[in-house]
Design a protein around this motif. Sequence first.
Motif, PDB file in Angstrom:
ATOM      1  N   LEU A 282     -80.204 -71.062  21.628  1.00 59.86           N
ATOM      2  CA  LEU A 282     -78.956 -71.829  21.659  1.00 59.86           C
ATOM      3  C   LEU A 282     -78.275 -72.000  20.304  1.00 59.86           C
ATOM      4  CD1 LEU A 282     -80.022 -74.591  24.184  1.00 59.86           C
ATOM      5  CD2 LEU A 282     -78.988 -72.357  24.619  1.00 59.86           C
ATOM      6  N   SER A 283     -79.053 -72.213  19.257  1.00 58.86           N
ATOM      7  CA  SER A 283     -78.419 -72.545  17.980  1.00 58.86           C
ATOM      8  C   SER A 283     -78.088 -71.304  17.146  1.00 58.86           C
ATOM      9  CB  SER A 283     -79.343 -73.465  17.178  1.00 58.86           C
ATOM     10  OG  SER A 283     -80.562 -72.781  16.950  1.00 58.86           O
ATOM     11  N   VAL A 284     -78.371 -70.133  17.666  1.00 58.24           N
ATOM     12  CA  VAL A 284     -78.241 -68.924  16.851  1.00 58.24           C
ATOM     13  C   VAL A 284     -76.783 -68.555  16.575  1.00 58.24           C
ATOM     14  CG1 VAL A 284     -78.627 -66.421  16.948  1.00 58.24           C
ATOM     15  CG2 VAL A 284     -80.504 -67.984  17.393  1.00 58.24           C
ATOM     16  N   PRO A 286     -73.317 -70.375  16.379  1.00 59.29           N
ATOM     17  CA  PRO A 286     -72.701 -71.714  16.422  1.00 59.29           C
ATOM     18  C   PRO A 286     -71.455 -71.796  17.314  1.00 59.29           C
ATOM     19  CG  PRO A 286     -73.232 -71.088  14.166  1.00 59.29           C
ATOM     20  CD  PRO A 286     -73.497 -69.886  15.012  1.00 59.29           C
ATOM     21  N   VAL A 287     -70.643 -70.739  17.361  1.00 60.22           N
ATOM     22  CA  VAL A 287     -69.431 -70.797  18.186  1.00 60.22           C
ATOM     23  C   VAL A 287     -69.814 -70.910  19.663  1.00 60.22           C
ATOM     24  CG1 VAL A 287     -67.377 -69.520  18.938  1.00 60.22           C
ATOM     25  CG2 VAL A 287     -67.996 -69.563  16.516  1.00 60.22           C
ATOM     26  N   VAL A 288     -70.786 -70.121  20.073  1.00 59.70           N
ATOM     27  CA  VAL A 288     -71.250 -70.175  21.466  1.00 59.70           C
ATOM     28  C   VAL A 288     -71.855 -71.553  21.744  1.00 59.70           C
ATOM     29  CG1 VAL A 288     -72.923 -69.212  23.107  1.00 59.70           C
ATOM     30  CG2 VAL A 288     -71.605 -67.678  21.626  1.00 59.70           C
ATOM     31  N   GLU A 289     -72.670 -72.035  20.832  1.00 59.22           N
ATOM     32  CA  GLU A 289     -73.326 -73.331  21.042  1.00 59.22           C
ATOM     33  C   GLU A 289     -72.293 -74.454  21.198  1.00 59.22           C
ATOM     34  OE1 GLU A 289     -75.749 -74.935  17.864  1.00 59.22           O
ATOM     35  OE2 GLU A 289     -77.103 -75.845  19.325  1.00 59.22           O
ATOM     36  N   ARG A 290     -71.264 -74.420  20.345  1.00 59.28           N
ATOM     37  CA  ARG A 290     -70.217 -75.462  20.421  1.00 59.28           C
ATOM     38  C   ARG A 290     -69.499 -75.447  21.761  1.00 59.28           C
ATOM     39  NH1 ARG A 290     -68.728 -74.297  15.236  1.00 59.28           N
ATOM     40  NH2 ARG A 290     -66.987 -73.002  15.866  1.00 59.28           N
ATOM     41  N   ARG A 294     -72.625 -77.942  28.796  1.00 59.79           N
ATOM     42  CA  ARG A 294     -73.608 -79.023  28.905  1.00 59.79           C
ATOM     43  C   ARG A 294     -74.828 -78.655  28.073  1.00 59.79           C
ATOM     44  NH1 ARG A 294     -76.770 -76.527  33.324  1.00 59.79           N
ATOM     45  NH2 ARG A 294     -75.316 -75.437  34.671  1.00 59.79           N
ATOM     46  N   PRO A 295     -75.595 -79.674  27.653  1.00 58.13           N
ATOM     47  CA  PRO A 295     -76.779 -79.357  26.867  1.00 58.13           C
ATOM     48  C   PRO A 295     -77.881 -78.761  27.747  1.00 58.13           C
ATOM     49  CG  PRO A 295     -76.577 -81.738  27.177  1.00 58.13           C
ATOM     50  CD  PRO A 295     -75.396 -81.121  27.850  1.00 58.13           C
ATOM     51  N   ALA A 296     -78.717 -77.954  27.157  1.00 58.95           N
ATOM     52  CA  ALA A 296     -79.895 -77.440  27.885  1.00 58.95           C
ATOM     53  C   ALA A 296     -80.950 -78.534  27.887  1.00 58.95           C
ATOM     54  CB  ALA A 296     -80.432 -76.206  27.189  1.00 58.95           C
ATOM     55  N   PRO A 297     -81.817 -78.563  28.906  1.00 60.33           N
ATOM     56  CA  PRO A 297     -82.912 -79.536  28.887  1.00 60.33           C
ATOM     57  C   PRO A 297     -83.720 -79.411  27.588  1.00 60.33           C
ATOM     58  CG  PRO A 297     -82.867 -78.306  30.957  1.00 60.33           C
ATOM     59  CD  PRO A 297     -81.851 -77.664  30.055  1.00 60.33           C
ATOM     60  N   PHE A 303     -82.065 -69.554  26.529  1.00 62.98           N
ATOM     61  CA  PHE A 303     -81.063 -68.842  25.740  1.00 62.98           C
ATOM     62  C   PHE A 303     -79.675 -69.152  26.320  1.00 62.98           C
ATOM     63  CE2 PHE A 303     -83.692 -64.835  24.340  1.00 62.98           C
ATOM     64  CZ  PHE A 303     -84.569 -65.654  23.671  1.00 62.98           C
ATOM     65  N   ALA A 304     -78.642 -68.863  25.514  1.00 60.34           N
ATOM     66  CA  ALA A 304     -77.262 -68.916  26.013  1.00 60.34           C
ATOM     67  C   ALA A 304     -76.754 -67.486  26.166  1.00 60.34           C
ATOM     68  CB  ALA A 304     -76.379 -69.680  25.039  1.00 60.34           C
TER      69      ALA A 304
END
Length: 357
Positions: A282-284, A286-290, A294-297, A303-304
């Motif tokens: 998820l954090s790899v 940043p644009v995708v993460e932002r 919704r947050p992942a458990p 992965f996103a």
Amino acid sequence: MNSTTGGLYQAFAEREARGNSASYQELAERVAEDAGLRALLDGLPAAKRQPNLLFSAVRHLGGPVKDGYPAFRDWTVAHWDEVAATTLERRTQTNEAGRCATLLPLLAALPQPLALIEVGASAGLCLYPDRYRYQYVGEVEGSAEEFGAEGSPVTLECAVRGPVPLWDRLPEVVWRAGIDLNPLDVRDEEDMRWLESLVWPEQTHRLERLRGAVQVARAEPPYLVRGDLNATVRELVAQVPAGATPVVFHSAVLAYLSPEAREEFAATMRGLPGHWISNEALSVLPVVERRLPRPAPAGSGLFALALDERPVAFTGPHGQSLDWFEPLDEFRPHDGFEPLDGFGPRDGFGPLERSGA
Ligand SMILES: C[S@@+](CC[C@H](N)C(=O)[O-])C[C@H]1O[C@@H](n2cnc3c(N)ncnc32)[C@H](O)[C@@H]1O
């Protein structure tokens, strides 16, 4: 206790091995407390002290990893020169064909035919999404769908949630290529034995899948280029045959890059023609993460999955699950594709275009 190496093994035992591999959990816990073995490990470069690399090297050389710590330790110490040489020569570069199950809905929706370019391809086993079979299992009982390449030795199972768009045909791949710092050759027995050594001992289903996928790839070995993805991706995209949609994709790769190198890659991708599919922790990116809706458990390790930096789903890290976010109205497969009953949108399909591409 050397806090760095001991901490690394303790963290591996708790966060990665627990629940996945009882044998690796035990070995890692005991290495964390073993000053003698830690001293040997500390003689290696920092990047080569990883638990997964040590355990895989011991297995590759025929050492015991499932017979308890004393047997593992005695063997490893007695064969340390060979173990150290293997860790220096090899990398942790698993190749998980199962991830094709999470890439497939996006690949099938793009304008066909496709030219696939995988960056961080390892042996290239994810370059054959059109050569595997798929079993998607919905949350509602009986909502499983199986389809794919007739006679394939590999069936990839994936649990799906949400309005995942599944189509009853496979993408048409007319060209495939990969980049890796250290490409593995499916025709090379030692390389394939190394890939097998990287699969954790209890994960026998992954071993079977790996062997089947190697058989598939051997029928038409992939075109793999040795190099850094930032230095090489442009020239591969330039080789895509006319009429095919270039699709650059990657899974479990960008975490190996520095944040600056990841940003360089993202900037390159924004300027290239075709589409970019990322499937990373998820954090790899940043644009995708932002942009995640919704947050992942917490602690899920999901992965996103994103198309051109637009997140579309959470995915199981080995392709075992696909949690699709929203029906994408403009997510339109090309003519002739039919969605499977019970999954995804039904009407009004036309080609999916990338804005600005
Ligand atoms: C964990 S493996 C994943 C392989 C494959 N993508 C899959 O999903 O099975 C990561 C791969 O990325 C490669 N890699 C790491 N950094 C790279 C870079 N800068 N350029 C090219 N390949 C890289 C590694 O050599 C390794 O084969």
